[in-house]
Design a protein around this motif. Structure first.
Motif, short mmCIF file in Angstrom:
data_model
loop_
_atom_site.label_atom_id
_atom_site.label_comp_id
_atom_site.label_asym_id
_atom_site.label_seq_id
_atom_site.Cartn_x
_atom_site.Cartn_y
_atom_site.Cartn_z
N LYS A 27 0.95 -0.96 -0.15
CA LYS A 27 0.01 0.04 0.07
C LYS A 27 0.92 1.41 -0.01
CE LYS A 27 -4.03 -2.23 2.20
NZ LYS A 27 -3.38 -3.82 2.29
N LEU A 28 1.12 1.82 -1.30
CA LEU A 28 2.10 2.84 -1.32
C LEU A 28 1.29 4.19 -1.50
CD1 LEU A 28 4.03 0.95 -4.15
CD2 LEU A 28 4.67 1.03 -1.47
N PRO A 29 1.86 5.23 -0.44
CA PRO A 29 1.14 6.48 -0.33
C PRO A 29 1.56 7.23 -1.94
CG PRO A 29 2.20 6.12 1.61
CD PRO A 29 2.62 4.95 0.74
N LEU A 30 0.57 8.00 -2.36
CA LEU A 30 0.65 8.52 -3.67
C LEU A 30 2.00 9.76 -3.51
CD1 LEU A 30 -2.76 8.90 -4.92
CD2 LEU A 30 -1.10 7.02 -5.47
N GLU A 31 1.98 10.15 -2.29
CA GLU A 31 3.19 11.13 -1.94
C GLU A 31 4.44 10.55 -2.32
OE1 GLU A 31 4.81 14.08 1.49
OE2 GLU A 31 3.29 12.58 2.23
N TYR A 32 4.73 9.13 -1.66
CA TYR A 32 5.76 8.53 -1.80
C TYR A 32 6.01 8.18 -3.25
CZ TYR A 32 8.75 4.24 -1.35
OH TYR A 32 9.56 3.29 -1.33
N LEU A 33 5.40 7.79 -4.06
CA LEU A 33 5.49 7.56 -5.41
C LEU A 33 5.88 8.75 -6.04
CD1 LEU A 33 2.28 4.89 -6.00
CD2 LEU A 33 4.82 4.53 -5.96
N ARG A 34 5.36 10.06 -5.81
CA ARG A 34 5.38 11.14 -6.44
C ARG A 34 6.97 11.42 -6.06
NH1 ARG A 34 7.51 14.73 -8.72
NH2 ARG A 34 6.40 16.74 -9.31
N VAL A 35 7.33 11.51 -4.92
CA VAL A 35 8.64 11.90 -4.77
C VAL A 35 10.00 11.12 -5.11
CG1 VAL A 35 7.78 13.47 -2.70
CG2 VAL A 35 8.75 11.05 -1.99
N TYR A 36 9.55 9.60 -5.18
CA TYR A 36 10.49 8.71 -5.74
C TYR A 36 10.10 8.28 -7.17
CZ TYR A 36 13.07 7.90 -1.71
OH TYR A 36 13.76 8.13 -0.41
N SER A 37 9.29 9.25 -7.94
CA SER A 37 8.99 8.96 -9.24
C SER A 37 10.40 8.47 -9.85
CB SER A 37 8.42 10.09 -10.02
OG SER A 37 8.32 9.96 -11.14
N PRO A 38 10.46 7.70 -10.99
CA PRO A 38 11.55 7.18 -11.77
C PRO A 38 11.95 8.00 -12.88
CG PRO A 38 9.64 5.64 -11.94
CD PRO A 38 9.19 6.57 -11.36
N SER A 39 11.22 9.20 -12.92
CA SER A 39 11.45 10.18 -14.11
C SER A 39 12.86 10.81 -13.90
CB SER A 39 10.34 11.36 -14.23
OG SER A 39 10.51 12.10 -12.92
N ALA A 40 13.50 10.81 -15.03
CA ALA A 40 14.84 11.45 -15.07
C ALA A 40 14.51 13.05 -14.43
CB ALA A 40 15.27 11.93 -16.47
N GLU A 41 13.71 13.72 -14.41
CA GLU A 41 13.54 14.97 -13.74
C GLU A 41 13.60 14.69 -12.08
OE1 GLU A 41 9.29 17.38 -12.36
OE2 GLU A 41 9.46 16.36 -14.41
N ASP A 94 9.25 -2.83 -1.53
CA ASP A 94 10.12 -3.59 -0.71
C ASP A 94 11.09 -2.77 0.24
OD1 ASP A 94 9.38 -6.15 -1.52
OD2 ASP A 94 11.21 -6.28 -3.07
N ASN A 95 11.33 -1.57 -0.28
CA ASN A 95 12.16 -0.58 0.51
C ASN A 95 11.54 0.67 1.12
OD1 ASN A 95 14.76 -2.01 -0.09
ND2 ASN A 95 14.17 -1.55 -2.15
N TYR A 96 9.94 0.46 1.09
CA TYR A 96 9.40 1.68 1.51
C TYR A 96 9.75 2.23 3.04
CZ TYR A 96 5.47 4.36 3.45
OH TYR A 96 4.86 5.62 4.03
N GLU A 97 9.98 1.61 3.73
CA GLU A 97 10.24 2.09 5.31
C GLU A 97 11.63 2.68 5.27
OE1 GLU A 97 10.85 0.84 9.87
OE2 GLU A 97 9.37 -0.32 8.58
#
Length: 119
Positions: A27-41, A94-97
């Motif tokens: 269960k991945l918070p959207l904030e987490y996914l946004r700040v760890y986005s795999p984008s080059a930016e 796997d590495n969320y925490e």
């Protein structure tokens, strides 16, 4: 890497739930996914990873499949360049925490906030 068996966007709680065939469930918070986005930016174009701030309330407007290997999350702040492969989603789960604690430490060191600052 096997594809997830299910990906569910929980808009109200702002969580992306990802289930894998081996029973792993994240269960991945959207904030987490946004700040760890795999984008080059965000990943820094080969340099240090950008510190993304003010995304506590970020949402996702849509999820689009990318071939048979990934999804693209379209965030409501306009960010949509990160392609989340099945492997990337698994690594983030796997590495969320550890990742989250590292992010909070970077925010504190920079005296930055998870909250959006209004000018």
């Amino acid at each position: 890497m096997e594809a997830p068996t299910d990906i569910t966007l929980h808009q109200k709680s702002k969580v992306l739930e990802v289930e894998y065939p081996d029973g792993a469930n994240y269960k991945l918070p959207l904030e987490y996914l946004r700040v760890y986005s795999p984008s080059a930016e965000v990943r820094g174009h080969g340099g240090p990873m950008e510190l993304v701030t003010g995304k506590r309330d970020v949402g996702v407007t849509s999820i689009e499949p990318v071939g048979n290997y990934a999804v693209q999350l379209n965030f409501d702040d306009g960010h949509n360049t990160g392609i989340f492969s099945w492997e990337t989603l698994r690594e983030l789960g796997d590495n969320y925490e550890d990742n989250w604690n590292e992010y909070l430490g970077r925010l504190e060191k920079a005296e930055a906030s998870r909250d959006k600052l209004w000018h």
